[in-house]
Design a protein around this motif. Structure first.
Motif, PDB file in Angstrom:
ATOM      1  N   SER A 122       4.414   0.684   1.259  1.00 23.67           N
ATOM      2  CA  SER A 122       3.949  -0.442   1.487  1.00 23.67           C
ATOM      3  C   SER A 122       3.021   0.037   3.087  1.00 23.67           C
ATOM      4  O   SER A 122       2.752   0.942   3.689  1.00 23.67           O
ATOM      5  N   LEU A 123       2.407  -0.715   3.241  1.00 29.30           N
ATOM      6  CA  LEU A 123       0.857  -0.384   4.718  1.00 29.30           C
ATOM      7  C   LEU A 123       1.032  -0.186   5.108  1.00 29.30           C
ATOM      8  O   LEU A 123       0.725   1.286   5.894  1.00 29.30           O
ATOM      9  N   ALA A 124       2.145  -0.391   5.517  1.00 33.03           N
ATOM     10  CA  ALA A 124       2.710   0.609   6.722  1.00 33.03           C
ATOM     11  C   ALA A 124       3.429   1.932   6.393  1.00 33.03           C
ATOM     12  O   ALA A 124       3.201   2.518   7.747  1.00 33.03           O
ATOM     13  N   MET A 125       4.422   1.785   5.071  1.00 29.23           N
ATOM     14  CA  MET A 125       4.191   3.090   5.786  1.00 29.23           C
ATOM     15  C   MET A 125       3.310   4.025   5.158  1.00 29.23           C
ATOM     16  O   MET A 125       3.397   5.652   5.070  1.00 29.23           O
ATOM     17  N   LEU A 126       2.095   3.602   4.063  1.00 22.67           N
ATOM     18  CA  LEU A 126       0.789   4.158   3.775  1.00 22.67           C
ATOM     19  C   LEU A 126       0.085   4.777   5.227  1.00 22.67           C
ATOM     20  O   LEU A 126      -0.480   6.105   5.057  1.00 22.67           O
ATOM     21  N   GLU A 127      -0.017   3.694   6.426  1.00 25.81           N
ATOM     22  CA  GLU A 127      -0.680   4.181   7.751  1.00 25.81           C
ATOM     23  C   GLU A 127       0.028   5.145   8.440  1.00 25.81           C
ATOM     24  O   GLU A 127      -0.115   5.908   8.359  1.00 25.81           O
ATOM     25  N   SER A 128       1.788   5.272   8.361  1.00 25.96           N
ATOM     26  CA  SER A 128       2.451   5.928   8.602  1.00 25.96           C
ATOM     27  C   SER A 128       1.984   7.621   8.422  1.00 25.96           C
ATOM     28  O   SER A 128       1.576   8.932   9.189  1.00 25.96           O
ATOM     29  N   LEU A 132       2.653  -8.371  -2.024  1.00 26.63           N
ATOM     30  CA  LEU A 132       0.960  -8.759  -2.709  1.00 26.63           C
ATOM     31  C   LEU A 132       1.453  -9.763  -3.535  1.00 26.63           C
ATOM     32  O   LEU A 132       0.458 -10.184  -4.630  1.00 26.63           O
ATOM     33  N   THR A 133       2.059 -10.835  -2.281  1.00 29.60           N
ATOM     34  CA  THR A 133       2.200 -12.087  -2.957  1.00 29.60           C
ATOM     35  C   THR A 133       0.777 -12.679  -2.368  1.00 29.60           C
ATOM     36  O   THR A 133      -0.014 -12.550  -1.352  1.00 29.60           O
ATOM     37  N   ALA A 134       0.725 -13.735  -2.916  1.00 27.60           N
ATOM     38  CA  ALA A 134      -0.711 -15.433  -2.589  1.00 27.60           C
ATOM     39  C   ALA A 134      -0.625 -14.967  -1.153  1.00 27.60           C
ATOM     40  O   ALA A 134      -1.426 -15.434  -0.430  1.00 27.60           O
ATOM     41  N   ALA A 135       0.536 -15.313  -0.670  1.00 30.83           N
ATOM     42  CA  ALA A 135       0.716 -15.655   0.532  1.00 30.83           C
ATOM     43  C   ALA A 135      -0.131 -15.303   1.794  1.00 30.83           C
ATOM     44  O   ALA A 135      -0.123 -14.964   2.426  1.00 30.83           O
ATOM     45  N   GLY A 158      -2.428 -12.743   1.126  1.00 28.88           N
ATOM     46  CA  GLY A 158      -4.233 -12.995   0.606  1.00 28.88           C
ATOM     47  C   GLY A 158      -5.162 -11.893   0.521  1.00 28.88           C
ATOM     48  O   GLY A 158      -4.761 -10.592   0.551  1.00 28.88           O
ATOM     49  N   ARG A 159      -5.742 -12.222   0.346  1.00 30.21           N
ATOM     50  CA  ARG A 159      -7.166 -11.432  -0.495  1.00 30.21           C
ATOM     51  C   ARG A 159      -7.517  -9.945   0.616  1.00 30.21           C
ATOM     52  O   ARG A 159      -7.328  -9.004   0.011  1.00 30.21           O
ATOM     53  N   ASP A 160      -7.462 -10.331   2.012  1.00 30.01           N
ATOM     54  CA  ASP A 160      -8.246  -9.159   2.978  1.00 30.01           C
ATOM     55  C   ASP A 160      -7.361  -8.928   3.130  1.00 30.01           C
ATOM     56  O   ASP A 160      -7.520  -6.826   3.282  1.00 30.01           O
ATOM     57  N   TYR A 161      -5.536  -9.152   2.851  1.00 28.68           N
ATOM     58  CA  TYR A 161      -5.066  -8.016   3.403  1.00 28.68           C
ATOM     59  C   TYR A 161      -4.422  -7.108   1.928  1.00 28.68           C
ATOM     60  O   TYR A 161      -3.802  -5.870   2.161  1.00 28.68           O
ATOM     61  N   HIS A 162      -4.022  -7.499   0.950  1.00 23.90           N
ATOM     62  CA  HIS A 162      -4.216  -6.560  -0.441  1.00 23.90           C
ATOM     63  C   HIS A 162      -5.880  -4.956  -0.110  1.00 23.90           C
ATOM     64  O   HIS A 162      -5.564  -4.584  -1.149  1.00 23.90           O
ATOM     65  N   VAL A 221       2.729  -3.518 -15.381  1.00 24.02           N
ATOM     66  CA  VAL A 221       1.484  -4.039 -17.041  1.00 24.02           C
ATOM     67  C   VAL A 221       3.114  -5.089 -16.779  1.00 24.02           C
ATOM     68  O   VAL A 221       3.183  -6.249 -16.925  1.00 24.02           O
ATOM     69  N   ASN A 222       4.399  -4.741 -16.284  1.00 23.16           N
ATOM     70  CA  ASN A 222       5.324  -5.611 -17.153  1.00 23.16           C
ATOM     71  C   ASN A 222       5.806  -6.809 -16.015  1.00 23.16           C
ATOM     72  O   ASN A 222       6.513  -7.678 -16.112  1.00 23.16           O
ATOM     73  N   VAL A 223       5.237  -6.576 -14.825  1.00 25.15           N
ATOM     74  CA  VAL A 223       5.410  -7.885 -13.401  1.00 25.15           C
ATOM     75  C   VAL A 223       4.149  -8.454 -13.525  1.00 25.15           C
ATOM     76  O   VAL A 223       3.329  -8.798 -12.103  1.00 25.15           O
ATOM     77  N   GLY A 224       2.921  -8.088 -14.245  1.00 24.66           N
ATOM     78  CA  GLY A 224       1.665  -8.199 -14.308  1.00 24.66           C
ATOM     79  C   GLY A 224       0.759  -8.252 -13.177  1.00 24.66           C
ATOM     80  O   GLY A 224      -0.695  -8.787 -13.174  1.00 24.66           O
TER      81      GLY A 224
END
Length: 288
Positions: free
Chosen positions: A58-64, A93-96, A98-102, A158-161
């Motif tokens: 996750s973003l938090a895991m990566l930052e840590s 990574l859901t649309a909720a 948003g692009r900036d967060y992704h 690829v299997n989850v799009g």
């Protein structure tokens, strides 16, 4: 550094006199921290500690993880389960979101992967389980990787799009192109033995010997001069991105620079005098 993952445990990063770091999973998993850091006997362990989410990056895991990689990276003192890392947290990574967060997630992930190769300490992955997507990318980004014979590796996006484009950067530089493309296009996992055959990992051992063998490799490197190891790592990664002639020019310049280090001259003297070298671990020059 040894990078490892466990489903009901964590990963550990090892740092030592030779500025080695090992990431593996072997600390208490009851902490709320996403990564745990322990330093003992000159060894630093950084542990991925989010078993409930299969150590998702996750973003938090990566930052840590990035913070733990950077902390005192120049210092002189630097319970197991079935998952190394399941890759990105798909809930982020859901649309909720948003692009900036992704964009922030993938930018941070790229920074962590390049940091592993850019810091002066070699990094070892210790894998005991499944490494998928960005988790597989993490293994491919390390300088050395040791896996248990129960481990497997996949890029199943690829299997989850969601094609594993960023993992493909590291994996495509670690294994032959057609092997990488099959992994990326099918999402089908490869075994530890196939990972060894194709160069994704350096060594495969039984689970009981995994930590012992990984630490043995790290300790052997720790016996070498820290600035010499740091110079060698930087030059190796630089020349791999260059054409043949430029690579030889870079390497030759590095050899000359290496000889100006105090430890470069100490090693040669020790060899000629038939004794063990006594490293200063200093970046000071013996001559210009």
């Amino acid at each position: 550094m040894i990078l490892g993952g466990f489903y009901k445990a964590s990963n550990l990063l090892k740092s030592s006199r030779a500025s080695w770091r090992i990431l593996t999973r072997k600390m208490s998993a009851d902490s709320s921290s996403l990564t745990l850091r322990e330093q003992q006997d000159g060894i630093r362990r950084i542990i991925l500690n989010n078993p409930e989410k299969r150590n998702a990056l996750s973003l938090a895991m990566l930052e840590s993880l990035r913070e733990n990689l950077l902390t005192d990276s120049q210092t002189d003192d630097l319970p197991r389960g079935p998952v190394f890392s399941a890759g990105h947290d798909l809930k982020e990574l859901t649309a909720a979101q948003g692009r900036d967060y992704h964009s922030r997630v993938f930018q941070t992930c790229s920074e962590v992967m390049t940091l592993i190769q850019d810091i002066p300490v070699p990094v070892i992955a210790m894998v005991n389980g499944i490494a998928t997507a960005a988790g597989c990318q993490l293994v491919a980004s390390c300088d050395i990787a040791v896996a248990s014979d129960k481990s497997s590796f996949a890029t199943p996006g690829v299997n989850v799009g969601l094609f594993c484009s960023t993992p493909g950067v590291a994996i495509g530089r670690a294994v032959p192109r057609k092997v990488a493309m099959e992994m990326l296009f099918t999402g089908h996992p490869i075994s530890a033995q196939d990972a060894l055959l194709h160069g994704l990992v350096s060594k495969v051992v039984c689970e009981e010997q995994l930590e012992e063998e990984t630490l043995a490799i790290a300790r052997r490197v720790c016996e070498c001069s820290r600035p010499v190891v740091a110079l060698g790592k930087a030059v190796f990664h630089r020349q791999m991105a260059q054409g043949r002639d430029a690579a030889y020019a870079s390497a030759a310049t590095a050899m000359v620079e290496n000889l100006t280090l105090q430890d470069g001259q100490e090693g040669i003297r020790a060899f000629l005098e038939k004794r063990k070298p006594v490293w200063s671990n200093s970046t000071e020059k013996s001559h210009t």
